[in-house]
Design an enzyme around this catalytic site. Structure first.
Site, PDB file in Angstrom:
ATOM      1  N   THR A 188       0.865  -0.991  -0.050  1.00 43.47           N
ATOM      2  CA  THR A 188       0.086   0.018  -0.110  1.00 43.47           C
ATOM      3  C   THR A 188       0.973   1.188  -0.017  1.00 43.47           C
ATOM      4  OG1 THR A 188      -1.598  -1.000   1.436  1.00 43.47           O
ATOM      5  CG2 THR A 188      -1.856   1.394   1.314  1.00 43.47           C
ATOM      6  N   GLY A 224      -6.704  -0.845   2.433  1.00 43.10           N
ATOM      7  CA  GLY A 224      -5.406  -0.452   2.674  1.00 43.10           C
ATOM      8  C   GLY A 224      -5.125   0.080   3.891  1.00 43.10           C
ATOM      9  N   GLU A 226      -3.331  -2.676   9.200  1.00 39.77           N
ATOM     10  CA  GLU A 226      -2.084  -3.393   9.474  1.00 39.77           C
ATOM     11  C   GLU A 226      -2.245  -4.979   8.729  1.00 39.77           C
ATOM     12  OE1 GLU A 226       0.751  -1.921  10.723  1.00 39.77           O
ATOM     13  OE2 GLU A 226      -0.556  -0.213  10.248  1.00 39.77           O
ATOM     14  N   LYS A 247       2.112   4.381  18.483  1.00 40.47           N
ATOM     15  CA  LYS A 247       2.045   5.737  17.790  1.00 40.47           C
ATOM     16  C   LYS A 247       2.119   6.708  18.958  1.00 40.47           C
ATOM     17  CE  LYS A 247      -0.255   4.648  13.740  1.00 40.47           C
ATOM     18  NZ  LYS A 247      -1.558   4.464  12.977  1.00 40.47           N
TER      19      LYS A 247
HETATM   20  P1  NAP Z   1       1.872  -4.095   2.735  1.00 40.93           P
HETATM   21  O1  NAP Z   1       0.757  -3.699   2.020  1.00 40.93           O
HETATM   22  O2  NAP Z   1       1.798  -5.200   3.520  1.00 40.93           O
HETATM   23  O3  NAP Z   1       3.251  -3.974   2.000  1.00 40.93           O
HETATM   24  C1  NAP Z   1       4.230  -4.467   2.656  1.00 40.93           C
HETATM   25  C2  NAP Z   1       5.305  -4.773   1.635  1.00 40.93           C
HETATM   26  O4  NAP Z   1       6.652  -5.090   1.827  1.00 40.93           O
HETATM   27  C3  NAP Z   1       4.865  -5.808   0.283  1.00 40.93           C
HETATM   28  O5  NAP Z   1       5.124  -5.033  -0.949  1.00 40.93           O
HETATM   29  C4  NAP Z   1       5.641  -6.985   0.620  1.00 40.93           C
HETATM   30  O6  NAP Z   1       5.785  -7.616  -0.513  1.00 40.93           O
HETATM   31  C5  NAP Z   1       6.936  -6.368   1.271  1.00 40.93           C
HETATM   32  N1  NAP Z   1       7.749  -7.253   2.139  1.00 40.93           N
HETATM   33  C6  NAP Z   1       7.027  -7.714   3.359  1.00 40.93           C
HETATM   34  N2  NAP Z   1       8.117  -8.523   3.841  1.00 40.93           N
HETATM   35  C7  NAP Z   1       9.367  -8.551   3.045  1.00 40.93           C
HETATM   36  C8  NAP Z   1      10.374  -9.160   2.770  1.00 40.93           C
HETATM   37  N3  NAP Z   1      10.744 -10.063   4.119  1.00 40.93           N
HETATM   38  N4  NAP Z   1      11.429  -9.036   1.923  1.00 40.93           N
HETATM   39  C9  NAP Z   1      10.663  -8.297   0.823  1.00 40.93           C
HETATM   40  N5  NAP Z   1       9.488  -7.492   0.781  1.00 40.93           N
HETATM   41  C10 NAP Z   1       8.639  -7.887   1.742  1.00 40.93           C
HETATM   42  O7  NAP Z   1       1.954  -3.045   3.848  1.00 40.93           O
HETATM   43  P2  NAP Z   1       1.537  -1.278   4.154  1.00 40.93           P
HETATM   44  O8  NAP Z   1       0.236  -1.396   4.571  1.00 40.93           O
HETATM   45  O9  NAP Z   1       2.357  -0.690   3.094  1.00 40.93           O
HETATM   46  O10 NAP Z   1       2.637  -0.850   5.352  1.00 40.93           O
HETATM   47  C11 NAP Z   1       3.861  -0.821   5.226  1.00 40.93           C
HETATM   48  C12 NAP Z   1       4.468  -0.141   6.858  1.00 40.93           C
HETATM   49  O11 NAP Z   1       3.762   1.188   6.626  1.00 40.93           O
HETATM   50  C13 NAP Z   1       3.828  -0.807   7.835  1.00 40.93           C
HETATM   51  O12 NAP Z   1       4.994  -0.526   8.707  1.00 40.93           O
HETATM   52  C14 NAP Z   1       2.778  -0.289   8.262  1.00 40.93           C
HETATM   53  O13 NAP Z   1       2.609  -0.208   9.740  1.00 40.93           O
HETATM   54  C15 NAP Z   1       3.146   1.119   7.987  1.00 40.93           C
HETATM   55  N6  NAP Z   1       1.953   2.271   7.778  1.00 40.93           N
HETATM   56  C16 NAP Z   1       1.204   1.573   6.980  1.00 40.93           C
HETATM   57  C17 NAP Z   1       0.052   2.786   6.585  1.00 40.93           C
HETATM   58  C18 NAP Z   1      -1.170   2.250   5.895  1.00 40.93           C
HETATM   59  O14 NAP Z   1      -2.140   3.226   5.662  1.00 40.93           O
HETATM   60  N7  NAP Z   1      -1.163   1.097   5.127  1.00 40.93           N
HETATM   61  C19 NAP Z   1       0.097   3.986   6.974  1.00 40.93           C
HETATM   62  C20 NAP Z   1       1.139   4.306   8.035  1.00 40.93           C
HETATM   63  C21 NAP Z   1       2.124   3.398   8.204  1.00 40.93           C
HETATM   64  P3  NAP Z   1       4.935  -8.237  -1.493  1.00 40.93           P
HETATM   65  O15 NAP Z   1       4.042  -7.286  -1.909  1.00 40.93           O
HETATM   66  O16 NAP Z   1       5.509  -9.231  -2.508  1.00 40.93           O
HETATM   67  O17 NAP Z   1       4.044  -9.243  -0.584  1.00 40.93           O
HETATM   68  N1  HSE Z   2      -3.301   0.809  10.466  1.00 40.95           N
HETATM   69  C1  HSE Z   2      -3.119   2.023  10.644  1.00 40.95           C
HETATM   70  C2  HSE Z   2      -3.922   2.587  10.942  1.00 40.95           C
HETATM   71  C3  HSE Z   2      -2.463   2.503   9.421  1.00 40.95           C
HETATM   72  O1  HSE Z   2      -5.157   2.226  10.680  1.00 40.95           O
HETATM   73  O2  HSE Z   2      -4.100   3.922  11.317  1.00 40.95           O
HETATM   74  C4  HSE Z   2      -1.856   4.088   9.690  1.00 40.95           C
HETATM   75  O3  HSE Z   2      -0.676   4.034  10.598  1.00 40.95           O
END
Ligand code: NAP
Ligand code: HSE
Length: 435
Positions: free
Chosen positions: A12, A184, A187, A202
């Site tokens: 995401t 998206g 977590e 946080k």
């Molecule tokens: P996500 O959609 O699950 O994406 C994770 C990515 O990392 C995927 O592309 C995955 O590969 C890759 N990955 C995971 N483990 C790996 C490994 N061992 N080696 C290589 N690639 C790996 O997660 P996300 O929502 O983007 O969140 C990412 C981070 O941002 C997290 O720490 C989350 O807490 C933080 N965050 C998210 C949001 C939100 O709104 N989503 C907001 C703020 C912060 P594949 O695609 O091939 O599976």
């Molecule tokens: N899972 C988290 C939330 C993503 O819903 O706030 C942003 O940090």
């Protein structure tokens, strides 16, 4: 001068970052100097919302970090390991890091900051709290002249989205959670959202910045919305309150100089009076209310999760580092306002000594004198009642909802135990903090 970016993760957030880098037009001119060099994913065959040249993709995060063309490492893969080790590896390689990973920073922030300071690189975390809301930099820089009294907020988008739709549409919890995952917001393991752990990560980070000392993550009292009953959301609404998952960090000792600094840091569902500034924060939006001396109250509001908002915060951090590199600043030492620093030691107090208002729902017999006995039970324990209302219960019983005035937590709990033991009381169905 072009600056090479290595992405660890293309989910995401990673895809959102890649989308910004791929279309720099109309953004800050520095965005046009950022070039995506390598991208690590887990599954090379997975369809992506953005096209990335296949030669940039790898399943080896180490290859991204070690690539000499990568100058800034962006960790958006999530999880504790290997994310922590990869961040440390990038630092050891002399590369600044941008991360959205609040779980890692809340637990290993001190270790990571120390390693970064020693190696003279930055680890920036704007996206770790509040999604697209700038809150990390304001706490580090713009509000640095203040003595912070309290930081409170709605800092989990998923739970706020769920609570808003449950309250507005009467939507079912499981359906709305599935929507939050599809959009998206959630977590990888949504238990972190609904059980309050993400908000606790946080608030640990915000408290560490606001008060200048790391906060023991495991000591934060945490309660999520997973056991929240829709009846309490409905009763709260009838009484003029909105239920929100609130994260709070506040000074307990109000003296100006106290070492160590005593803090009350907690996460729990909370009844907010409808006119409270945080009560109007709906959907995936987050808001953080900072109360400081001399600034007063400042509120930060905006989208708290999702690809675009989070990528906006990640790119802001990349630009900060890129700007310093372009100025040739690497040799001038770290900017003390941008780099993480501690100047104080914080200890978390036992919540039983703190004072709050409370909402309690009691399941009782529906007969004369019950409300009187409950009132007496609270009164004899020195707990003052603000309001007491009877609702029709299920199966012939009654539901009695009590809102107390502010009272010390330990005194309130003792009173509640006495009331629960009354023959007329079948049990305590819910107990929530109230602002
Ligand atoms: P996500 O959609 O699950 O994406 C994770 C990515 O990392 C995927 O592309 C995955 O590969 C890759 N990955 C995971 N483990 C790996 C490994 N061992 N080696 C290589 N690639 C790996 O997660 P996300 O929502 O983007 O969140 C990412 C981070 O941002 C997290 O720490 C989350 O807490 C933080 N965050 C998210 C949001 C939100 O709104 N989503 C907001 C703020 C912060 P594949 O695609 O091939 O599976
Ligand atoms: N899972 C988290 C939330 C993503 O819903 O706030 C942003 O940090």
């Amino acid at each position: 001068m072009t600056i090479g970016i290595g992405l660890l993760g293309l989910g995401t957030v990673g895809a959102g970052v890649a989308a910004i880098l791929a279309s720099p037009e109309g953004r800050h001119p520095l965005v046009g100097h950022l070039a995506l060099r390598r991208v690590a994913v887990r599954d090379l065959g997975r369809p992506r919302p953005i096209e990335i040249p296949s030669e940039l993709l790898t399943t080896s995060p180490e290859a991204v970090i070690d690539d000499p063309a990568v100058e800034i490492v962006v960790e958006v893969m999530g999880g504790l390991e290997p994310a922590r080790s990869l961040i440390l590896r990038a630092i050891a390689a002399g590369k600044s890091v941008v991360t959205a990973n609040k779980a890692v920073i809340a637990r290993y922030g001190e270790e990571i900051a120390a390693a970064a300071a020693e190696r003279g690189v930055y680890v920036l975390i704007e996206a770790a709290v509040g999604g697209g809301i700038p809150i990390i930099e304001p706490l580090k820089q713009s509000l640095g002249g203040n003595r912070i009294q309290r930081v409170s907020g709605i800092i989990n988008g998923t739970t706020n989205y769920i609570l808003s739709r449950m309250a507005d549409e009467g939507a079912a919890y499981a359906d709305v959670l599935a929507d939050a995952q599809r959009l998206g917001y959630a977590e990888a393991d949504p238990a972190a959202d609904v059980q309050g752990g993400d908000a606790a990560d946080k608030i640990a980070i915000l408290a560490g910045l606001a008060y200048g000392g790391p906060v023991e993550r495991s000591a934060i009292a945490t309660e999520g919305i997973d056991r929240l009953d829709a009846r309490d959301v409905a009763y709260a609404a009838q009484l003029g309150f909105v239920v929100k998952l609130l994260a709070v960090a506040e000074r307990v000792d109000s003296s100006e100089v106290a070492a160590p600094l005593a803090l009350d840091v907690r996460v729990h569902p909370t009844l907010l009076p409808r006119q409270h500034p945080l009560a109007g924060v709906h959907g995936v939006n987050n808001a953080i209310l900072v109360e400081g001396d001399p600034v007063g109250r400042v509120m930060f509001y905006g989208p708290g999760a999702g690809a675009g908002p989070t990528a906006s915060a990640v790119v802001a951090d990349i630009l900060n580092i890129a700007g310093i590199r372009q100025m040739g600043g690497a040799d001038a030492g770290l900017d003390p306002l941008l780099a993480a620093s501690s100047w104080c030691r914080c200890v978390l107090v036992d919540g039983s000594a703190t004072h709050h208002r409370n909402y309690v729902r009691l399941l009782t017999r529906d007969e004369a004198g019950v409300i009187g006995k409950i009132g007496t039970g609270f009164g004899q324990a020195g707990v003052s009642i603000q309001s007491i209302i009877q609702f029709e219960g299920q199966g012939g019983g009654a539901e009695i909802v009590v809102i107390t005035h502010e009272v010390q937590e330990s005194r309130f709990r003792a009173a509640l135990a006495t009331i629960e033991a009354l023959a007329e009381v079948d049990g305590v169905a819910a107990c929530l903090r109230t602002l």
